[in-house]
Design a protein around this motif. Structure first.
Motif, PDB file in Angstrom:
ATOM      1  N   PRO A  94      25.842 -13.103  82.208  1.00 36.17           N
ATOM      2  CA  PRO A  94      25.627 -14.513  82.514  1.00 36.17           C
ATOM      3  C   PRO A  94      26.132 -14.976  83.884  1.00 36.17           C
ATOM      4  O   PRO A  94      25.785 -16.058  84.329  1.00 36.17           O
ATOM      5  N   ASP A  95      26.943 -14.174  84.533  1.00 32.11           N
ATOM      6  CA  ASP A  95      27.636 -14.648  85.729  1.00 32.11           C
ATOM      7  C   ASP A  95      27.032 -14.172  87.045  1.00 32.11           C
ATOM      8  O   ASP A  95      26.571 -13.040  87.158  1.00 32.11           O
ATOM      9  N   VAL A  96      27.073 -15.067  88.040  1.00 30.76           N
ATOM     10  CA  VAL A  96      26.811 -14.687  89.426  1.00 30.76           C
ATOM     11  C   VAL A  96      28.197 -14.383  89.989  1.00 30.76           C
ATOM     12  O   VAL A  96      29.022 -15.290  90.122  1.00 30.76           O
ATOM     13  N   PRO A  97      28.503 -13.119  90.294  1.00 34.13           N
ATOM     14  CA  PRO A  97      29.851 -12.760  90.760  1.00 34.13           C
ATOM     15  C   PRO A  97      30.196 -13.451  92.085  1.00 34.13           C
ATOM     16  O   PRO A  97      29.340 -13.644  92.942  1.00 34.13           O
ATOM     17  N   ASP A  98      31.460 -13.806  92.212  1.00 32.39           N
ATOM     18  CA  ASP A  98      31.942 -14.455  93.433  1.00 32.39           C
ATOM     19  C   ASP A  98      31.971 -13.431  94.567  1.00 32.39           C
ATOM     20  O   ASP A  98      32.698 -12.442  94.495  1.00 32.39           O
ATOM     21  N   PRO A  99      31.217 -13.658  95.646  1.00 31.55           N
ATOM     22  CA  PRO A  99      31.192 -12.700  96.747  1.00 31.55           C
ATOM     23  C   PRO A  99      32.336 -12.888  97.750  1.00 31.55           C
ATOM     24  O   PRO A  99      32.466 -12.105  98.682  1.00 31.55           O
ATOM     25  N   TYR A 100      33.170 -13.897  97.552  1.00 34.36           N
ATOM     26  CA  TYR A 100      34.174 -14.301  98.535  1.00 34.36           C
ATOM     27  C   TYR A 100      35.039 -13.149  99.057  1.00 34.36           C
ATOM     28  O   TYR A 100      35.305 -13.058 100.245  1.00 34.36           O
ATOM     29  N   TYR A 101      35.484 -12.281  98.159  1.00 34.68           N
ATOM     30  CA  TYR A 101      36.367 -11.186  98.577  1.00 34.68           C
ATOM     31  C   TYR A 101      35.604  -9.917  98.935  1.00 34.68           C
ATOM     32  O   TYR A 101      36.193  -8.870  99.157  1.00 34.68           O
ATOM     33  N   GLY A 102      34.292 -10.016  98.996  1.00 30.05           N
ATOM     34  CA  GLY A 102      33.462  -8.869  99.319  1.00 30.05           C
ATOM     35  C   GLY A 102      32.903  -8.934 100.730  1.00 30.05           C
ATOM     36  O   GLY A 102      33.356  -9.721 101.566  1.00 30.05           O
ATOM     37  N   GLY A 103      31.895  -8.127 100.949  1.00 27.08           N
ATOM     38  CA  GLY A 103      31.264  -8.063 102.259  1.00 27.08           C
ATOM     39  C   GLY A 103      29.860  -8.635 102.234  1.00 27.08           C
ATOM     40  O   GLY A 103      29.439  -9.254 101.249  1.00 27.08           O
ATOM     41  N   SER A 153      30.726 -18.136  83.857  1.00 25.85           N
ATOM     42  CA  SER A 153      31.215 -18.613  82.555  1.00 25.85           C
ATOM     43  C   SER A 153      32.483 -19.446  82.672  1.00 25.85           C
ATOM     44  O   SER A 153      32.682 -20.385  81.894  1.00 25.85           O
ATOM     45  N   GLY A 154      33.331 -19.119  83.630  1.00 19.01           N
ATOM     46  CA  GLY A 154      34.543 -19.914  83.852  1.00 19.01           C
ATOM     47  C   GLY A 154      34.202 -21.332  84.284  1.00 19.01           C
ATOM     48  O   GLY A 154      34.816 -22.296  83.810  1.00 19.01           O
ATOM     49  N   LEU A 165      24.364 -22.273  82.483  1.00 12.86           N
ATOM     50  CA  LEU A 165      24.593 -21.168  83.417  1.00 12.86           C
ATOM     51  C   LEU A 165      23.318 -20.876  84.206  1.00 12.86           C
ATOM     52  O   LEU A 165      22.226 -20.804  83.628  1.00 12.86           O
ATOM     53  N   LEU A 166      23.447 -20.665  85.495  1.00 10.98           N
ATOM     54  CA  LEU A 166      22.288 -20.384  86.328  1.00 10.98           C
ATOM     55  C   LEU A 166      21.510 -19.175  85.835  1.00 10.98           C
ATOM     56  O   LEU A 166      20.295 -19.209  85.700  1.00 10.98           O
ATOM     57  N   ARG A 167      22.219 -18.098  85.526  1.00 11.13           N
ATOM     58  CA  ARG A 167      21.515 -16.854  85.150  1.00 11.13           C
ATOM     59  C   ARG A 167      20.850 -16.935  83.779  1.00 11.13           C
ATOM     60  O   ARG A 167      20.058 -16.071  83.432  1.00 11.13           O
ATOM     61  N   VAL A 208      23.696 -29.819  85.146  1.00 12.28           N
ATOM     62  CA  VAL A 208      24.815 -29.288  85.911  1.00 12.28           C
ATOM     63  C   VAL A 208      24.771 -27.776  85.729  1.00 12.28           C
ATOM     64  O   VAL A 208      24.897 -27.278  84.602  1.00 12.28           O
ATOM     65  N   ILE A 209      24.570 -27.061  86.832  1.00  8.71           N
ATOM     66  CA  ILE A 209      24.375 -25.612  86.762  1.00  8.71           C
ATOM     67  C   ILE A 209      25.643 -24.889  87.205  1.00  8.71           C
ATOM     68  O   ILE A 209      26.029 -24.946  88.378  1.00  8.71           O
TER      69      ILE A 209
END
Length: 163
Positions: A123-132, A90-91, A111-113, A85-86
């Protein structure tokens, strides 16, 4: 025996479907399709039944990846059939380990990274949802970079199962 990998982010519309699509393509390129099953889910069910975010679809198509997807929520009962399970950050890692019915199941969460040696302790892939669009492109780059190491680890496991 099929080796099963599930990518998990928050709503299953940005990062995890992107990782699923990229990794599925890598599995096919490696000749492991039929031996490795790839899917994705979210820790929350806000977007169940919806397609991927249009920006995810755009960046995937721009890079010749499959963009077909239907969002769903991760169910703890899936641990019994999954090998890996990837988590995309971190959350998610913490949430999934809390959901795991057993310690052995919790150990399946990674963690994927952690599969990208160039991740440099982030360690985190940042959530792009609120970005462009640039945030979605950066997300794809991180997913692609980590997928190389993940594929090597999965190949080792698959070849170990076959031996």
């Amino acid at each position: 025996m099929t080796y099963r990998v599930c990518f998990v982010c928050t709503g299953n519309i940005c990062r995890s479907p992107m990782a699923e699509s990229v990794f599925r393509a890598r599995v096919v390129q490696a000749g492991l399709d039929g031996l490795v099953e790839v899917d994705s889910a979210g820790t929350d069910g806000w977007h169940e039944g919806e397609g991927a975010d249009p920006r995810t679809v755009t960046v995937l198509r721009e890079h010749d990846y499959d963009a077909g997807h239907t969002a769903r929520r991760f169910d703890p009962s899936w641990f019994a059939r999954l090998d890996l399970v990837i988590a995309l950050d971190s959350g998610h890692l913490r949430a999934l380990r809390r959901l795991a019915p057993t310690e052995r199941d919790a150990e399946k969460v990674r963690l994927l990274r952690s599969y990208d040696p160039a991740a440099d302790g982030d360690p985190d892939v940042p959530d792009p949802y609120y970005g462009g669009a640039e945030d979605f492109a950066a997300c794809l780059e991180m997913v692609e970079a980590a997928s190389t190491g993940l594929l090597a680890a999965v190949r080792e496991q698959v070849e170990g199962h076959a031996a």
